[in-house]
Design a protein around this motif. Sequence first.
Motif, mmCIF file in Angstrom:
data_model
loop_
_atom_site.group_PDB
_atom_site.id
_atom_site.type_symbol
_atom_site.label_atom_id
_atom_site.label_comp_id
_atom_site.label_asym_id
_atom_site.label_seq_id
_atom_site.Cartn_x
_atom_site.Cartn_y
_atom_site.Cartn_z
ATOM 1 N N LYS A 269 -18.696 26.257 -20.704
ATOM 2 C CA LYS A 269 -17.290 24.977 -21.015
ATOM 3 C C LYS A 269 -17.603 24.649 -22.783
ATOM 4 C CE LYS A 269 -16.334 23.872 -16.718
ATOM 5 N NZ LYS A 269 -16.010 22.913 -15.509
ATOM 6 N N LYS B 34 -7.022 28.736 -27.037
ATOM 7 C CA LYS B 34 -6.756 28.547 -26.210
ATOM 8 C C LYS B 34 -8.588 28.068 -25.946
ATOM 9 C CE LYS B 34 -5.964 30.804 -21.701
ATOM 10 N NZ LYS B 34 -5.669 32.358 -21.047
ATOM 11 N N ASN C 104 -9.667 14.492 -25.580
ATOM 12 C CA ASN C 104 -8.216 15.512 -23.940
ATOM 13 C C ASN C 104 -8.135 16.891 -25.091
ATOM 14 O OD1 ASN C 104 -7.510 12.983 -22.886
ATOM 15 N ND2 ASN C 104 -5.891 13.367 -23.905
ATOM 16 N N MET C 105 -7.763 17.592 -26.068
ATOM 17 C CA MET C 105 -8.286 18.506 -26.431
ATOM 18 C C MET C 105 -9.572 19.161 -26.487
ATOM 19 S SD MET C 105 -6.862 19.981 -30.319
ATOM 20 C CE MET C 105 -6.385 21.292 -30.504
ATOM 21 N N ASN D 126 -9.264 20.143 -22.799
ATOM 22 C CA ASN D 126 -8.677 21.718 -22.220
ATOM 23 C C ASN D 126 -9.388 22.471 -22.551
ATOM 24 O OD1 ASN D 126 -6.775 19.726 -21.270
ATOM 25 N ND2 ASN D 126 -5.706 19.676 -22.850
ATOM 26 N N GLU E 119 -12.091 23.247 -20.100
ATOM 27 C CA GLU E 119 -11.574 24.166 -19.166
ATOM 28 C C GLU E 119 -10.816 26.031 -19.481
ATOM 29 O OE1 GLU E 119 -12.241 23.198 -15.875
ATOM 30 O OE2 GLU E 119 -13.390 21.610 -17.547
ATOM 31 N N GLN E 120 -10.121 25.434 -20.738
ATOM 32 C CA GLN E 120 -9.811 27.248 -20.683
ATOM 33 C C GLN E 120 -10.604 28.524 -21.697
ATOM 34 O OE1 GLN E 120 -5.632 24.866 -22.145
ATOM 35 N NE2 GLN E 120 -6.510 26.186 -23.863
#
Length: 376
Positions: free
Chosen positions: A295, A314, A339-340, A343, A346-347
């Motif tokens: 991650k 991504k 937050n970014m 994300n 996870e991506q």
Amino acid sequence: MNIGVVCYPTYGGSGVVATELGKALAKKGHRIHFMAYSQPFRLNVFSENIFYHEVSVNDYPLFEYQPYESVLASKIVDVAVYEKLDLLHVHYAIPHASVAYTAQQILKSKKIHLPYVTTLHGTDITLVGRDPSFEPVIRFSLNCSNAITSVSENLKKETLSTFKIDNKIDVIPNFINMEEYVRPHTDCSRRRYAPNGEKVMVHVSNFRKVKRVEDVLYVFDKVRKQIPCKLILVGDGPERPAIEKLCRELDTCNDIINLGKITNPIEVLSISDLFILPSETESFGLSALEAMAMKVPVISTNSGGLPEVNIHGKTGFLSNVGDVEDMAANALKILSDDNMLANFREQAFAHARLFDINAILPQYEKLYRRLVSEAQ
Ligand code: GMT
């Protein structure tokens, strides 16, 4: 199946891929015979179905260069005869493809047919392989391989444009065992390296010129001027002294932790926020995939096969080779927005799952079965 595996044992992607593939095949009941000049660094020989045959080249005053190829060919012949190998898988074309061909011919004289698979890893084609002094041997031994695999579409394209290859090249991407990529993260180990809640950037490589480790330092220098940040460097190699000098010149040493070589980067990745790989070229970028499986999003160049692994916007960001401004801007974008970052984490993880060993292993097994049945 009884499978012979030839690889370089040293720290580097091709050895890791050969070892992890062999381990996974052994778990499925195949008997795997590793041949290398020392024990591959991620191999545990005290495991079921795993065997290690050392290729030891004796020194003799006549030799300026030790005849590794001859000893390796003899070892392959010996193991093939006495362990009844069904096939041979050689990793890294130079010199392993031509050695496999030699062994195959010797075995033919004993009425034994040993098919061989050559897996191209990158620098065997893109750097070392480009040297014209290797060209006839590489081209011949690749054309004689019973199968050739390449770790990315880009490397297949490079191989076809560099050499006149009539043989088919199958792309089987590198892989990881996602089950092993679990976060052993404890705040205490993160606090050891980033005691004041700093963000953690990480770079893992063999510190060769092609990795452009100096760009890691330039990017880090720009990032740490904007946000509190630490950089962990994992690995060692010929560029290390130059990197240490540059870190003194940039006055960044207090924020950089040089860990040197470690067997497995999982623990370090588990405390990292961002992985950086500014390579001149990279056929695949296994270290980036390992980061994503933990991650950790990736800042990399867009060179070679990297865009097949790191998806721009991504799983991280891609920049042109040497564009440290862009890499730093992208790093800051991710690191200064929690937050970014969440994300992207996870991506990156979701994309890494596409390269799980369970998806890739059957591709190798299918190829092996085809070669073995063709040989009968
Ligand atoms: O990166 C290196 O110098 C090591 C080299 C190797 O052969 O061990 O790595 C190559 O093979 C890896 C595994 O297939 C790939 O993930 C790397 O991208 C590739 N390195 C380069 O193309 C520079």
